[in-house]
Scaffold this active site. Structure first.
Site, PDB file in Angstrom:
ATOM      1  N   GLU A 168       0.835  -1.192   0.000  1.00  0.00           N
ATOM      2  CA  GLU A 168       0.000   0.000   0.000  1.00  0.00           C
ATOM      3  C   GLU A 168       0.878   1.254   0.000  1.00  0.00           C
ATOM      4  OE1 GLU A 168      -2.007   0.573   3.699  1.00  0.00           O
ATOM      5  OE2 GLU A 168      -2.227   2.676   3.120  1.00  0.00           O
ATOM      6  N   ASP A 222       0.541   3.780  -3.075  1.00  0.00           N
ATOM      7  CA  ASP A 222       0.143   5.167  -2.818  1.00  0.00           C
ATOM      8  C   ASP A 222       1.091   6.128  -3.528  1.00  0.00           C
ATOM      9  OD1 ASP A 222      -1.189   7.308  -1.055  1.00  0.00           O
ATOM     10  OD2 ASP A 222       0.919   7.493  -0.507  1.00  0.00           O
ATOM     11  N   ASP A 278      -7.058   1.067   0.764  1.00  0.00           N
ATOM     12  CA  ASP A 278      -5.729   0.478   0.941  1.00  0.00           C
ATOM     13  C   ASP A 278      -5.512  -0.666  -0.055  1.00  0.00           C
ATOM     14  OD1 ASP A 278      -5.460   2.226   2.983  1.00  0.00           O
ATOM     15  OD2 ASP A 278      -5.470   0.747   4.599  1.00  0.00           O
ATOM     16  N   GLU A 330      -4.786   0.750  -3.499  1.00  0.00           N
ATOM     17  CA  GLU A 330      -3.398   1.219  -3.609  1.00  0.00           C
ATOM     18  C   GLU A 330      -2.426   0.044  -3.716  1.00  0.00           C
ATOM     19  OE1 GLU A 330      -3.549   5.508  -1.315  1.00  0.00           O
ATOM     20  OE2 GLU A 330      -3.082   3.732  -0.129  1.00  0.00           O
TER      21      GLU A 330
END
Lengths: 219, 219
Positions: free
Chosen positions: A31, A35, A104, A107
């Site tokens: 994640e 991101d 999450d 990502e």
């Protein structure tokens, strides 16, 4: 909406959909990477599609596209909730419907595509997923002074004060420096520059908008 | 330290080194893109070099490497200050020595490499620039409880309280849930999970550390 990518190594996709409640390994580290990749790829889309937008405007537009709620809704369109691997506690409490868990996983899935297929595959996948949302963004944005004024009015805050601080340079190549100040309930001052007083005011207003956005993100 | 990249289009490098005080076009938009690319490429380096680090640890390590002061010092090693294009006001006041201006130019230069040579060239350039700094990062980090305790002691704050909140599952596959709470002067609580009480405490401590880091960035 569907994921336009087929994994060579499906275990990467499975890991991306494994929540920490299911134990280790899980998607938390992915994640972090996803991101960052998402931030860069969407930044590039905005850089291309909004050639006149300032840094502050692009930053706000990206925050509109890439935030927990928006990513959760994209995760729902991809039906990620149904594929999540959750611990028994999260399963019982309906964790597969929670925005944060879905965002999450979205990502992490972006990172999984990168790790499986490289940057170009990841970039193409993200661009396809975000194409409609980016196209739907407002094009010719209002000028910074107008946006600042509207934002302050929406908060019920007093309007900013602009003051000419300095002029520099020869008559034919003068630079104006203008400060933009808001005093209550938050005190923010920035000074902008430009080849005319009007441009310097726009520049100052843009800087104040950026600082207000940063301050908001901190809350 | 030198930039291991030769521009096909030198005007992109020149734009990356043009500060807003010199008028438009300038490096502000590129800085937005470069900042995002840098975040992603350094995230990947940490993902690879710190396979056991949690998301929170990688996030803190990246903040150590990618911040205004660190980037300014890299910009100085690359002698970017001497090549900056500044307006007359910034020139007189020594803007080429200012951390923020140097860091912005460094970020913009990363974007310029991307726009000129693509992701692989940009990634390779950034990896070369950061290699020594990443290698110098602490490897086997202390566990989260220790780091949280040391951090709180450094602030002169009281130590955290850990409480067992719940246990779930069968005897042979039990999950423990533990809360970690700090009360003063900032109140933060998080609950962690793990297959033992000790692991759940580590998990909770890690979450509190992450929230404290986020709160700090907001100031």
């Amino acid at each position: 909406m569907v994921l336009t990518y087929s994994f060579r190594d499906p275990s990467l996709a499975a890991l991306a959909l494994t929540h920490r409640s299911a134990g280790k390994p899980n998607n938390e580290r992915m994640e972090f990477l996803g991101d960052a990749l998402l931030g860069a790829i969407v930044a590039e889309m905005l850089y291309e599609t909004h050639p006149k937008a300032t840094e502050g405007e692009m930053s706000r537009l990206r925050a509109q596209l890439v935030n927990g709620q928006a990513l959760a809704s994209m995760a729902r369109e991809l039906e990620l909730g149904e594929q999540l691997k959750l611990g028994s506690g999260e399963l019982k409490s309906g964790g597969f419907r929670r925005d944060s868990i879905l965002a999450d996983a979205f990502e992490a899935l972006v990172a999984a595509v990168y790790l499986d297929g490289g940057f170009d595959a990841c970039r193409q996948t993200v661009r396809t997923l975000f194409a409609d949302r980016v196209a739907a963004l407002p094009r010719s944005s209002k000028d910074a002074k107008t946006r600042l004024q509207e934002w302050l009015q929406a908060q019920g805050w007093p309007l900013p004060q602009y003051d000419l601080v300095a002029t520099e340079g020869e008559e034919h190549a003068r630079t104006f420096e203008v400060s933009c100040m808001i005093g209550e309930p938050v005190s923010v001052t920035a000074s902008g520059r430009g080849s005319s007083r009007r441009l310097a005011e726009q520049d100052a207003a843009e800087l104040v908008l950026t600082r207000l956005a940063v301050a908001q993100e901190g809350h």
